[in-house]
Design a protein around this motif. Structure first.
Motif, short mmCIF file in Angstrom:
data_model
loop_
_atom_site.label_atom_id
_atom_site.label_comp_id
_atom_site.label_asym_id
_atom_site.label_seq_id
_atom_site.Cartn_x
_atom_site.Cartn_y
_atom_site.Cartn_z
N LEU A 125 0.85 -1.19 0.00
CA LEU A 125 0.00 0.00 0.00
C LEU A 125 0.89 1.24 0.00
CD1 LEU A 125 -1.78 -2.36 0.92
CD2 LEU A 125 -2.83 -0.85 2.59
N VAL A 126 0.77 2.05 -1.05
CA VAL A 126 1.64 3.21 -1.21
C VAL A 126 0.82 4.41 -1.67
CG1 VAL A 126 3.65 1.78 -1.77
CG2 VAL A 126 2.17 2.60 -3.61
N ASP A 127 1.52 5.54 -1.81
CA ASP A 127 0.93 6.74 -2.39
C ASP A 127 1.62 7.04 -3.72
OD1 ASP A 127 -0.97 7.30 -0.36
OD2 ASP A 127 0.63 8.05 0.91
N TRP A 143 2.34 4.10 -14.11
CA TRP A 143 2.22 4.14 -12.67
C TRP A 143 0.97 4.93 -12.31
CZ3 TRP A 143 3.73 1.77 -8.51
CH2 TRP A 143 3.68 2.39 -7.27
N PHE A 144 0.62 4.93 -11.03
CA PHE A 144 -0.55 5.67 -10.58
C PHE A 144 -0.41 7.16 -10.90
CE2 PHE A 144 -0.08 2.12 -7.49
CZ PHE A 144 -1.24 1.42 -7.83
N ALA A 145 -1.52 7.75 -11.30
CA ALA A 145 -1.55 9.18 -11.60
C ALA A 145 -2.34 9.90 -10.51
CB ALA A 145 -2.18 9.43 -12.97
N PRO A 146 -2.10 11.20 -10.32
CA PRO A 146 -2.92 11.95 -9.36
C PRO A 146 -4.41 11.81 -9.69
CG PRO A 146 -1.04 13.26 -10.07
CD PRO A 146 -1.06 12.04 -10.94
N GLY A 147 -5.19 11.50 -8.72
CA GLY A 147 -6.62 11.31 -8.92
C GLY A 147 -7.04 9.86 -9.04
N PRO A 154 -10.79 0.48 -8.32
CA PRO A 154 -9.41 0.79 -7.90
C PRO A 154 -8.37 0.32 -8.89
CG PRO A 154 -10.69 -0.10 -6.07
CD PRO A 154 -11.53 -0.27 -7.30
N ALA A 155 -7.33 1.14 -9.07
CA ALA A 155 -6.24 0.79 -9.98
C ALA A 155 -5.23 -0.11 -9.27
CB ALA A 155 -5.56 2.06 -10.49
N LEU A 156 -4.58 -0.97 -10.05
CA LEU A 156 -3.62 -1.92 -9.52
C LEU A 156 -2.41 -1.96 -10.44
CD1 LEU A 156 -3.70 -3.95 -7.07
CD2 LEU A 156 -4.21 -5.73 -8.77
N VAL A 157 -1.22 -1.88 -9.86
CA VAL A 157 0.03 -2.07 -10.61
C VAL A 157 0.63 -3.37 -10.14
CG1 VAL A 157 2.32 -1.14 -11.10
CG2 VAL A 157 0.38 0.42 -10.84
N VAL A 158 0.81 -4.31 -11.06
CA VAL A 158 1.18 -5.67 -10.70
C VAL A 158 2.66 -5.92 -10.99
CG1 VAL A 158 -1.15 -6.48 -11.12
CG2 VAL A 158 0.55 -6.63 -12.95
N SER A 159 3.20 -6.94 -10.33
CA SER A 159 4.58 -7.35 -10.57
C SER A 159 4.66 -8.13 -11.87
CB SER A 159 5.09 -8.21 -9.41
OG SER A 159 4.32 -9.40 -9.32
N ARG A 160 5.88 -8.34 -12.33
CA ARG A 160 6.09 -9.04 -13.59
C ARG A 160 5.56 -10.47 -13.53
NH1 ARG A 160 12.13 -9.35 -15.88
NH2 ARG A 160 12.41 -9.49 -13.63
N ASN A 161 5.81 -11.17 -12.40
CA ASN A 161 5.36 -12.57 -12.33
C ASN A 161 3.84 -12.66 -12.25
OD1 ASN A 161 5.35 -11.61 -9.61
ND2 ASN A 161 5.24 -13.74 -8.91
N ILE A 207 -0.99 -1.04 -4.65
CA ILE A 207 -2.27 -0.35 -4.72
C ILE A 207 -2.18 0.90 -3.86
CG2 ILE A 207 -3.23 -1.66 -2.77
CD1 ILE A 207 -5.95 -1.55 -4.17
N LEU A 208 -2.88 1.93 -4.26
CA LEU A 208 -2.88 3.15 -3.47
C LEU A 208 -3.52 2.90 -2.11
CD1 LEU A 208 -3.88 5.78 -6.20
CD2 LEU A 208 -1.62 5.43 -5.18
#
Length: 413
Positions: A125-127, A143-147, A154-161, A207-208
């Motif tokens: 969990l990050v900002d 990557w996550f954008a402002p807003g 919810p947006a999700l940024v996943v690892s390569r695996n 995830i944010l």
């Protein structure tokens, strides 16, 4: 003043003309100089890129210098109101201190549905500023954008695996994944970040913090929030003082019920004694210096022979009023002009070698493309400066010999 500049231009012109006339003699020695400059430039570039790659990898885990890491633990049982008080005080301190790069960092786990069944996904969990603060390299998407914290899905940024486990879908189609552990929320995958892959590695994603709290059960929110680290990237010269002020402000705002600590990573730079590229850098410099010296000796021999054969020419120039300084500068610049050209060729070859993806990937630990460090300008400058110095030293002895030529002896030669 005009005569001075005219003399310098004339000396350069004479030197270039002599190099063209005697190009057959100096070619082999210049090949050696060009090869030495290529080796020197490549080795300097490798050491610089490897060092930057190591530093970035370190900062991926510890943060950029200087990162302040704040933790605040309640002395009694954690509650949601504790988290609200802490974050209210933290946001207030960031606003008053004009800190623009800050992130909350905590971990959680959530069940998600894959094509072959549900699995637990390790969530971080990050900002939004986290990627900049940690040199996070993106492989696909964004990557996550402002807003993004206000998105209904919810947006999700996943690892390569995890991306490969999902079948590597086209991110332009806005692929989603359903998470029973997050209230059956449908999460939209917007990007893929780089990271190590090993056998048995569980799927991971980022995830944010705000998005996670919108869909996660309250007990999971409290568990994740209780282990949150509040990180701030601040100017290095005021890191220690600012860390003390932030600790006092947060502790004062929370009262006696919290244990507040602020850690300063204080990475002022890599310790030279711990730099894994030091030995290679010194070794490459030594080898390059030896090769350049051999090339310089070859140039000296050729230049001395050339001067001996040009005794009559030098005597005629002296008889027409050429000064000792003009003759000295002209002869020495012949070697300088030749080695500068050889140095330029050597630097260009080094750049072309470093642009080969397979070679560059070895130097950067597999990182190529926009996420990898660029070719260091300092390495190219070092190669050109070394070539110029070699030319000046190689031309010094022949230039001294030329200035000692007597006009009467030259005309009788």
């Amino acid at each position: 003043m005009n005569g001075f500049f005219a003399g310098i231009v004339g000396a350069f012109s004479d030197a270039a003309q002599e190099v063209r006339v005697h190009r057959g003699r100096v070619l082999l020695s210049l090949v050696g100089v060009a090869a030495a400059v290529t080796a020197l430039t490549v080795s300097m570039a490798f050491a610089d890129i490897a060092e930057r790659t190591v530093v970035e990898q370190m900062e991926t885990y510890t943060g950029r210098p200087t990162t302040l890491d704040l933790t605040a633990s309640p002395t009694d049982e954690p509650r949601i109101d504790h988290v609200e008080r802490l974050e209210s005080a933290w946001f207030d301190v960031m606003k008053r201190s004009d800190i623009t790069h800050a992130t909350r960092d905590s971990n959680a786990s959530a069940r998600m549905r894959f094509s072959d069944g549900a699995q637990d996904v390790q969530l971080q969990l990050v900002d939004q500023p986290y990627a900049v603060m940690r040199h996070l390299r993106m492989l696909e998407g964004t990557w996550f954008a402002p807003g993004d914290s206000e998105r209904l899905a919810p947006a999700l940024v996943v690892s390569r695996n995890m991306y490969e486990m999902l079948g590597s879908p086209d991110l332009r189609t806005h692929p989603t994944i359903v998470s029973p552990g997050l209230g059956n929320a449908r999460l939209v995958i917007i990007g893929v970040y780089d990271g190590p892959i090993y056998e048995g590695m569980p799927p991971e994603a980022k995830i944010l913090t705000a998005s996670f709290r919108q869909v996660a059960p309250e007990k999971d929110v409290l568990t994740a929030a209780s282990g949150t680290r509040y990180q701030m990237w601040v100017p290095q010269d005021i890191g220690d003082e600012l860390g003390k002020r932030i600790k006092q402000s947060i502790a004062g705002a929370l009262g006696d019920g919290f244990l507040v600590e602020v850690y300063n990573n204080n990475q002022g730079g890599m310790d030279p004694s711990q730099d894994p590229t030091v030995i290679f850098r010194l070794l490459s410099l030594g080898i390059g210096a030896i090769i350049l010296t051999l090339g310089a000796l070859g140039l000296v021999n050729i230049a001395i022979v050339s001067v001996r054969q040009r005794v009559r020419e030098i005597g005629v120039r002296r008889s027409f009023g050429a000064s000792t300084g003009r003759v000295f500068f002209s002869v020495m610049m012949e070697s300088v002009v030749a080695t500068v050209v050889a140095g330029f060729v050597g630097v260009m070859i080094a750049i072309l070698i470093m642009r080969i993806p397979a070679v560059y990937g070895i130097f950067t630990g597999g990182a190529v493309g926009t996420g990898a460090p660029a070719f260091p300008v300092g390495a190219a400058v070092t190669g050109m400066v070394a070539a110029t110095i070699v030319g000046a030293l190689a031309g010094l002895i022949p230039a001294i010999i030329a200035t000692r030529v007597k006009v009467i002896d030259a005309l009788r030669y």
